[in-house]
Each structure stands twice: as structure tokens, then as C-alpha cells.
Design a protein around this motif. Structure first.
Motif, short mmCIF file in Angstrom:
data_model
loop_
_atom_site.label_atom_id
_atom_site.label_comp_id
_atom_site.label_asym_id
_atom_site.label_seq_id
_atom_site.Cartn_x
_atom_site.Cartn_y
_atom_site.Cartn_z
N THR A 126 0.91 -1.23 0.08
CA THR A 126 0.00 -0.02 0.04
C THR A 126 0.96 1.34 0.05
OG1 THR A 126 -1.66 -1.05 1.26
CG2 THR A 126 -1.90 1.23 1.29
N LYS A 127 0.64 2.15 -1.07
CA LYS A 127 1.43 3.38 -1.10
C LYS A 127 0.46 4.45 -0.50
CE LYS A 127 4.76 5.99 -2.91
NZ LYS A 127 4.47 7.10 -2.98
N ARG A 128 0.68 5.22 0.30
CA ARG A 128 0.05 6.52 1.00
C ARG A 128 0.80 7.77 0.51
NH1 ARG A 128 -3.73 4.59 4.61
NH2 ARG A 128 -3.34 2.25 5.23
N HIS A 129 -0.34 8.85 0.55
CA HIS A 129 0.00 10.26 0.59
C HIS A 129 0.59 10.63 1.99
CE1 HIS A 129 -1.44 10.70 -3.74
NE2 HIS A 129 -2.54 10.25 -3.02
N ALA A 130 1.22 11.69 2.10
CA ALA A 130 1.72 12.41 3.23
C ALA A 130 0.56 12.63 4.22
CB ALA A 130 2.33 13.47 2.95
N ASN A 131 -0.62 12.85 3.88
CA ASN A 131 -1.92 12.76 4.72
C ASN A 131 -2.42 11.45 5.03
OD1 ASN A 131 -3.17 11.95 2.70
ND2 ASN A 131 -4.44 13.92 2.30
N GLY A 132 -1.73 10.43 4.54
CA GLY A 132 -2.25 9.10 5.02
C GLY A 132 -3.22 8.40 4.31
N ASP A 133 -3.74 9.36 3.23
CA ASP A 133 -4.87 8.65 2.33
C ASP A 133 -4.15 7.58 1.41
OD1 ASP A 133 -6.73 10.27 3.44
OD2 ASP A 133 -6.50 11.82 1.70
N VAL A 134 -4.91 6.61 1.23
CA VAL A 134 -4.21 5.45 0.32
C VAL A 134 -4.16 5.98 -1.17
CG1 VAL A 134 -4.51 3.15 -0.61
CG2 VAL A 134 -5.29 4.12 1.66
N TRP A 135 -3.00 6.18 -1.89
CA TRP A 135 -2.85 6.30 -3.32
C TRP A 135 -3.12 4.97 -4.21
CZ3 TRP A 135 1.45 4.70 -6.66
CH2 TRP A 135 1.23 5.19 -7.92
N TYR A 136 -2.42 3.94 -3.78
CA TYR A 136 -2.62 2.66 -4.48
C TYR A 136 -2.32 1.64 -3.36
CZ TYR A 136 -1.65 -1.28 -7.50
OH TYR A 136 -1.75 -2.62 -8.06
N THR A 137 -3.22 0.66 -3.50
CA THR A 137 -2.97 -0.56 -2.73
C THR A 137 -3.31 -1.72 -3.51
OG1 THR A 137 -3.88 -1.87 -0.65
CG2 THR A 137 -5.52 -0.63 -1.95
N GLY A 138 -2.53 -2.87 -3.54
CA GLY A 138 -2.76 -4.12 -4.35
C GLY A 138 -1.54 -4.72 -4.66
N ASP A 139 -1.19 -5.11 -5.97
CA ASP A 139 -0.03 -5.98 -6.32
C ASP A 139 0.83 -5.20 -7.11
OD1 ASP A 139 -1.37 -8.47 -5.52
OD2 ASP A 139 -2.33 -8.73 -7.54
N VAL B 254 -11.57 6.99 -9.18
CA VAL B 254 -10.98 5.72 -8.62
C VAL B 254 -10.90 4.58 -9.52
CG1 VAL B 254 -11.45 4.00 -6.52
CG2 VAL B 254 -11.78 6.50 -6.12
N TYR B 255 -9.60 3.78 -9.62
CA TYR B 255 -9.90 2.60 -10.74
C TYR B 255 -9.52 1.26 -9.83
CZ TYR B 255 -8.31 -0.78 -13.74
OH TYR B 255 -7.96 -2.20 -14.63
N THR B 256 -10.39 0.36 -10.05
CA THR B 256 -10.01 -0.97 -9.37
C THR B 256 -10.13 -2.03 -10.40
OG1 THR B 256 -11.24 -0.27 -7.34
CG2 THR B 256 -10.96 -2.94 -7.81
N GLY B 257 -8.94 -2.91 -10.54
CA GLY B 257 -8.88 -3.70 -11.60
C GLY B 257 -7.50 -4.29 -11.96
N GLN B 258 -7.45 -4.72 -13.06
CA GLN B 258 -5.91 -5.43 -13.55
C GLN B 258 -5.08 -4.24 -13.94
OE1 GLN B 258 -7.73 -8.16 -16.38
NE2 GLN B 258 -7.03 -9.92 -14.92
N TRP B 259 -3.68 -4.45 -13.47
CA TRP B 259 -2.52 -3.75 -13.89
C TRP B 259 -1.51 -4.42 -14.52
CZ3 TRP B 259 -2.46 1.68 -12.78
CH2 TRP B 259 -3.65 2.15 -12.03
N ARG B 260 -0.69 -3.73 -15.51
CA ARG B 260 0.47 -4.49 -15.96
C ARG B 260 1.44 -3.19 -16.17
NH1 ARG B 260 0.30 -7.62 -21.58
NH2 ARG B 260 -0.88 -9.28 -20.34
N ALA B 261 2.69 -3.51 -15.48
CA ALA B 261 3.73 -2.55 -15.64
C ALA B 261 3.24 -0.88 -15.35
CB ALA B 261 4.61 -2.66 -16.96
N GLY C 119 -0.88 -6.63 -11.58
CA GLY C 119 -1.62 -7.60 -11.12
C GLY C 119 -3.21 -6.94 -10.94
N VAL C 120 -3.56 -6.94 -9.62
CA VAL C 120 -4.81 -6.56 -9.28
C VAL C 120 -4.61 -5.41 -8.22
CG1 VAL C 120 -7.15 -6.80 -8.54
CG2 VAL C 120 -6.08 -8.51 -9.91
N GLY C 121 -5.22 -4.20 -8.52
CA GLY C 121 -5.20 -3.11 -7.27
C GLY C 121 -5.88 -2.17 -7.50
#
Length: 295
Positions: free
Chosen positions: A202-215, A234-241, A223-225
Motif C-alpha cells: 500500500t502506497k500512501r500520501h503524506a496525509n495518510g490517504d491511500v494512493w494505491y493498494t494491491g499487487d 478511482v480505478y479498481t482492476g488489473q494492471w501491467r507495468a 496484477g490487481v489493485g
């Protein structure tokens, strides 16, 4: 006339000793202790011409007395008078493997370089860091577990720019589970492989909000994130590179929704787009263009 034995220095994990090169009898002499800033240095390199003086000229008590006196009156330099009349005047700096005794009675083994202790902690028989210890680098320090001279196990590295990593290490690299923090306050908490984000995280911004969570794979989303954009999308789904690739759901800040296929970051393939008024457009998308745009 009988040839006089000469002495050289021999380094070991316990310190440095003087020995006879002719008889090779490994006769260790007690090292003089020098008091400096409420500490006692127990390991040092001797002055250059001490390496070739006849052993009968080494007056151990005299050396210890003179070094103690000179270090107290002019720290960092020594004057040594030998029984044959020779005099050495010059610098004195701990260098190599040694022991530091603090004024409060604590004793610490370590590695010295040009008068400064760079590693403080447990050592293997060959003098390499092994166990727990702290190494100070030019850009920060590492404190934690070591194996055969490499960062290995649990430990923390803190850089001078304010960034840090706390977690698992393997063969001198971030490997396993750990938390990396950057100077701007952002952070990553998750799995690593050979210094790169790899696995779940999980990658978070300085204020603690989630930027990305997943693979993650090789340091990038793969992967999926779920990614939360700063504009509210907001995007939820598959990723590649680090690109949206495969099937995914994008919820836009204006409440429009696209669900379908993506290719290299854009809508491409079969998908449905729901407008804010509830209308739904379904069809084949090509390079991010809506089906109606094709006519």
C-alpha cells in the motif's frame, strides 16, 4: 654480532598485536590505553617507524605513559620517546577493529576508520559484522541484524535526507516485509524483493490517504489493485507495468462509470459506460474512444 629481532604489526578480530618476524612466536603485547573524551581506545595502528625498531627498544610502560600524557594535553597527537633516543611526534587515530569503553562503564566492540567508529556491535571471528549492530555511512546509518558482513534480518536504514526503511533485509537488500518513508511524508507498507516493491503493498500520501493498494512487481503496480487519483477518480482492476491493463472498473469524480477492458492505460475492448443521467453505452472501445465517436 647477534641479529636483533624486529617487530611488525598483525591485525586480528580482537585487535592489533606486535609479533616477532624472526621467531614467529605470536607474542602479543598489552596495548596501551589512551584516555580521550572519557573513552578508552583499545586498538590502533602504531607510528610508522615502530614497525622496524629493534624489539629491545620497545619500552611498553614508557609508551603508555607518554601517550596518556599527550592525548590528555593535545588530543589527536602523540609524542613517543624510545630508550635508544628516537622520538616520534605525530597523529594518533584508532583504525581497524577495536573496543570502546564509555565513561558510564559500557563496553562496545566495533570497527574504526581514521579515528571515527563506523560500526558498533557484534562481530564474527573474521571481523565482519555479524549479529546486531549499527553502521554509520556518509548518507545515513543502518541499525539492526547482520550476517557475514551484510545487512540481513530485521533492521532500519535512515538516510540523511529524512527518508527511512524499517523491515526485513536479505543479502544487503530490502527483501521481505517493510515500510519505506520518504521526506515528503509519503510511505509504502508491504512486500519487497531485492530492493524493489514486489508483492502486496500500500502506497500512501503524506496525509495518510491511500494512493494505491494491491499487487506490485519490480517496483510498479502489476496484477490487481486500486488506485485513488488526486482528482477523485478511482480505478479498481488489473494492471501491467504501472498501466491499467485487462478488466477494470473506473468510477469518475463526476459519478460516471466505465466497466470493461483496458489496454496500456486506456479503454480498449468491450465495455459499458454509464452516464450521470443513467444512460448506458455498451460496445467495443478503440484507443479510449466511445463507440458513438466512431460514426
Amino acid at each position: 654480532m647477534r641479529e636483533l629481532n624486529k617487530v611488525t604489526t598483525s591485525a586480528s578480530s580482537a585487535g592489533h598485536h606486535y609479533r616477532s618476524t624472526k621467531n614467529a612466536d605470536q607474542r602479543a603485547m598489552t596495548q596501551p590505553t589512551t584516555n580521550h573524551s572519557s573513552t578508552a581506545y583499545r586498538s590502533f595502528y602504531p607510528p610508522p617507524h615502530l614497525l622496524t625498531l629493534p624489539s629491545r627498544h620497545l619500552n611498553r610502560e614508557r609508551i603508555a605513559t607518554l601517550i596518556n600524557h599527550q592525548m590528555n594535553t593535545n588530543p589527536g597527537t602523540v609524542t613517543i620517546n624510545y630508550s635508544n633516543g628516537n622520538v616520534y611526534e605525530g597523529s594518533f587515530q584508532p583504525h581497524g577493529i577495536g573496543k570502546l569503553k564509555y565513561a558510564d562503564g559500557r563496553i562496545s566492540n566495533g570497527i574504526w576508520k581514521n579515528g571515527t567508529i563506523i560500526y558498533e556491535g557484534e562481530l564474527a571471528d573474521n571481523g565482519e559484522p555479524h549479529g546486531r549492530g549499527r553502521w554509520t555511512y556518509s548518507n545515513g546509518f543502518y541499525e539492526g541484524e547482520w550476517k557475514n558482513g551484510l545487512r540481513h534480518g530485521e533492521g532500519m536504514y535512515k538516510w540523511t535526507d529524512g527518508s527511512s526503511y524499517s523491515g526485513q533485509w536479505k543479502d544487503d537488500k530490502k527483501h521481505g516485509v517493510g515500510v519505506k518513508k520518504w521526506p515528503d511524508g509519503s510511505s509504502y507498507d508491504g512486500e519487497w524483493r531485492e530492493n524493489k516493491k514486489h508483492g502486496k503493498g500500500t502506497k500512501r500520501h503524506a496525509n495518510g490517504d491511500v494512493w494505491y493498494t494491491g499487487d506490485y512487481r519490480d517496483g510498479r503496480p502489476d496484477g490487481v489493485g486500486t488506485l485513488n487519483y488526486t482528482n477523485g477518480d478511482v480505478y479498481t482492476g488489473q494492471w501491467r507495468a504501472n498501466k491499467k491493463h485487462g478488466r477494470g472498473l473506473m468510477t469518475y469524480a463526476n459519478e460516471e462509470i466505465y466497466e470493461g477492458e483496458w489496454r496500456v492505460g486506456v479503454r480498449h475492448g468491450s465495455g459499458s459506460f454509464m452516464l450521470t443521467n443513467g444512460d448506458v453505452i455498451t460496445g467495443e472501445w478503440i484507443n479510449d474512444k466511445m463507440p458513438l465517436d466512431m460514426y
